[in-house]
Scaffold this motif. Structure first.
Motif, PDB file in Angstrom:
ATOM      1  N   ARG A   1       5.981  26.135 -14.380  1.00  0.00           N
ATOM      2  CA  ARG A   1       7.146  27.020 -14.255  1.00  0.00           C
ATOM      3  C   ARG A   1       7.326  27.461 -12.804  1.00  0.00           C
TER       4      ARG A   1
ATOM      5  N   ARG B   1       4.380  33.234  -4.457  1.00  0.00           N
ATOM      6  CA  ARG B   1       3.714  32.758  -5.668  1.00  0.00           C
ATOM      7  C   ARG B   1       2.271  32.334  -5.406  1.00  0.00           C
TER       8      ARG B   1
ATOM      9  N   ASN C   1      14.308  27.412 -16.457  1.00  0.00           N
ATOM     10  CA  ASN C   1      13.908  27.666 -15.074  1.00  0.00           C
ATOM     11  C   ASN C   1      14.039  26.404 -14.228  1.00  0.00           C
ATOM     12  N   TRP C   2      13.649  25.266 -14.780  1.00  0.00           N
ATOM     13  CA  TRP C   2      13.788  23.997 -14.061  1.00  0.00           C
ATOM     14  C   TRP C   2      15.265  23.666 -13.816  1.00  0.00           C
TER      15      TRP C   2
ATOM     16  N   ARG D   1      17.763  25.865 -13.545  1.00  0.00           N
ATOM     17  CA  ARG D   1      18.281  26.769 -12.504  1.00  0.00           C
ATOM     18  C   ARG D   1      17.821  26.346 -11.114  1.00  0.00           C
ATOM     19  N   ALA D   2      16.613  25.795 -11.036  1.00  0.00           N
ATOM     20  CA  ALA D   2      16.081  25.346  -9.746  1.00  0.00           C
ATOM     21  C   ALA D   2      16.555  23.945  -9.383  1.00  0.00           C
TER      22      ALA D   2
ATOM     23  N   GLN E   1      10.174  27.852 -22.299  1.00  0.00           N
ATOM     24  CA  GLN E   1      10.947  28.683 -21.382  1.00  0.00           C
ATOM     25  C   GLN E   1      10.973  28.110 -19.965  1.00  0.00           C
ATOM     26  N   ASN E   2      10.146  27.114 -19.698  1.00  0.00           N
ATOM     27  CA  ASN E   2      10.180  26.466 -18.384  1.00  0.00           C
ATOM     28  C   ASN E   2      11.472  25.686 -18.171  1.00  0.00           C
TER      29      ASN E   2
ATOM     30  N   ASN F   1       2.070  27.487 -17.073  1.00  0.00           N
ATOM     31  CA  ASN F   1       2.543  28.525 -16.159  1.00  0.00           C
ATOM     32  C   ASN F   1       2.776  27.970 -14.758  1.00  0.00           C
TER      33      ASN F   1
END
Length: 265
Positions: free
Chosen positions: A178, A187, A106-107, A109-110, A102-103, A175
């Motif tokens: 991510r 964070r 996210n990578w 999108r970033a 699932q990372n 984690n």
């Protein structure tokens, strides 16, 4: 099950209350020590970590009680040893994969990685690399069944510690990967707490356990009176926890909605 159930109820109520305490006093304390700032984080994540910790304590208490009240269980003769490989592979490889994969979105999108590399999806590249790693781990585990690998301890305690620590830091690092792109101020507390908990778990897992002298008995020594006592104490503790958490929340926040979650927390 009874002990862990009561700990689960206690943990949920107490973790929620502690989160509501931290929402007010952690930013206040950090601002006093290090200067004025927003000092906000993902408070729901802190709740989840606290709840998980209290659940772990409950499991530990239950297992400690059972270890002294039930007869030893022998795994000999060891049949279908491939199931040992399957169990380790399920924990180390499958559980970690379904989370770490699932990372990749996210990578993307970033903008840390492109969506496609050499005209193939980045998710496919990641999955392929993970599959190669999984294949090597499984081959080594089967090799260990025929001839022990020097890396794997001989004692059951050592094997359990190795499995636990590898899984723990695999998840912690996954984690963190991510959160890194991009890593923002809110964070810092969340990831810092996760790191601190993992460090403490490593310390406790290696220093605390010892060889337990197993009881010499033919049957479990768990009586109906013992179960009734646990039930009564659990109900009293549950009522006291809910009352204390309700009173404490009202004393700190009054009737105002705290935020950072729904009204149920």
């Amino acid at each position: 099950m009874l002990v862990t159930g009561f700990f689960g109820g206690f943990g949920f109520a107490m973790a929620t209350f502690l989160k509501l305490v931290e929402v007010k006093y952690v930013p206040m304390t950090l601002s006093y020590l290090f200067g004025e700032s927003a000092w906000q984080t993902n408070w729901h994540s802190i709740l989840e970590q606290t709840y998980g910790f209290l659940n772990g304590v409950g499991v530990g208490v239950a297992m400690a009680c059972l270890a002294r009240r039930v007869p030893p269980c022998s795994d000999e003769p060891r049949l279908r040893r491939w199931t040992e490989v399957a169990a380790v592979a399920f924990v180390l490889l499958l559980i970690t994969f379904v989370n770490v994969i699932q990372n990749v979105p996210n990578w993307i999108r970033a903008a840390a990685i492109p969506a496609r590399l050499y005209d193939l999806p980045s998710r496919l590249w990641f999955g392929t690399g993970y599959a190669v790693l999984a294949l090597v781990v499984i081959l080594l585990l089967f090799r260990h069944l025929r001839q022990r690998l020097a890396l794997i301890p001989e004692s059951r305690l050592g094997k359990a510690q190795l499995l636990y620590l590898v899984f723990l830091w695999w998840v912690v690092i996954g984690n963190l990967m991510r959160a890194i792109p991009p890593f923002q101020e809110q964070r810092l507390i969340t990831e810092g707490v996760i790191h601190l908990v993992a460090v403490l778990c490593t310390l406790f897992a290696l220093l605390w356990p010892g060889l337990l002298r197993l009881p010499d008995m033919a049957a479990a020594s768990i009586t109906g009176r013992m179960i009734l006592t646990i039930t009564c104490l659990g109900l009293i503790a549950t009522a006291a926890t809910v009352a204390f958490a309700s009173w404490g929340t009202r004393a700190i926040h009054g009737g105002a909605f705290v935020g950072h979650a729904g009204y149920h927390t």
